[in-house]
Scaffold this motif. Structure first.
Motif: not given
Length: 290
Positions: A17-18, A21-22, A24-25, A282-283, A286, A289-290
């Motif tokens: 999950d991390f 999310s990460f 995307k940065q 950001d990652a 929780p 959010k984007d």
């Protein structure tokens, strides 16, 4: 009767999950790659530098950047690019060591302050207020004045400078978790404070500590370089980035490359750590959010 096996959907791990999310940065991901390469250079740079970083050659003074010397040479004919590569180990070691010590002490104080509260909280927070009342560089200079010059004392000075920041950040996280249901449930079962802190409270602070640990390394490198620039840190002959800036600032008009390249190394490294910290925040948070 035939029993059918029903497969349960695989639960995604926290790391998965991390990572989703990460990645995307994009800017933070590029910063992570840059820092990974920098750590490789810090560990193995001495084995593939083009020149001996300590070798003095008075026939090669102030050479401009070229194919032979990518960043030129300094006032003693030493190759600046080689010195920057070797100096990466010193600057990163100082930054990581000082922030690690500061995070260790500050996190402990923050957990104790937030969990136990009352007069302990007031005492620790007033101590942090005293340290935060001084500008970072001024506080570090004052500590160096007491301990003396040298890289080890720079590490301790920057570590002390980092303690109140971690203490306040961790305290705020502990105060939030302290009122959570699982902590209250643990208390109702008669669990000891030490067990609650180690099993429930401390793990909940890891994401916050990791984010600010990463961002604090950049500040630590900047402060350490500033102390070396002022002659309070590394020995002037050492290929430390701040000391290299100090060597070259007298030649800004005649040989600006002597200062530009060490300064660029500091700038890119500090920027990369800050951008990486933003991406981790950001990652790992929780609530964002984007």
């Amino acid at each position: 009767m035939e029993i059918k096996h029903v497969e349960k959907p695989a639960k995604s791990s926290r790391f998965h999950d991390f990572w989703v999310s990460f990645k995307k940065q994009k800017v933070s991901l590029i910063s992570a790659v840059f820092l990974l390469l920098l750590f490789i250079v810090a560990l193995f740079g001495q084995y593939f530098v083009p020149y001996d970083p300590a070798k003095v050659d008075y026939g090669q003074l102030f050479l401009k950047p070229s194919a032979a010397h990518l960043a030129g040479t300094d006032a003693y004919g030493r190759d600046i690019f080689s010195r920057i590569l070797v100096g990466a180990r010193i600057s990163l070691s100082v930054g990581l060591s000082s922030v690690f010590l500061g995070a260790l002490a500050g996190s402990a104080l923050g957990i104790i302050s937030g969990y136990f509260g009352k007069w302990i909280d007031s005492l620790i927070m007033r101590f942090c207020d005293i340290l935060l009342a001084f500008p970072g560089m001024l506080l570090a200079i004052g500590i160096i004045a007491i301990l003396g010059t040298g890289l080890m004392n720079v590490i301790f000075a920057v570590a002390i400078f980092s303690v109140p920041v971690f203490a306040r950040i961790v305290r705020s996280s502990v105060l939030e978790m302290k009122s959570s249901l699982y902590v209250e449930a643990a208390k109702s079962t008669g669990a000891k404070d030490t067990r609650i802190i180690l099993k429930h409270v401390l793990p909940g602070t890891f994401s916050t500590i990791i984010v600010y640990f990463t961002m604090r390394i950049g500040s630590a490198i900047l402060i350490a370089a500033g102390l070396s620039f002022l002659g309070l840190g590394a020995d002037p002959s050492t290929p430390e980035w701040g000391a290299m800036l100090s060597d070259g600032h007298n030649y800004l008009n005649t040989a600006p490359h002597v200062t530009i390249f060490p300064g660029l190394a500091i700038f890119l490294t500090v920027l990369a750590f800050n951008l990486l910290g933003d991406g981790l925040r950001d990652a790992l948070d929780p609530k964002i959010k984007d």
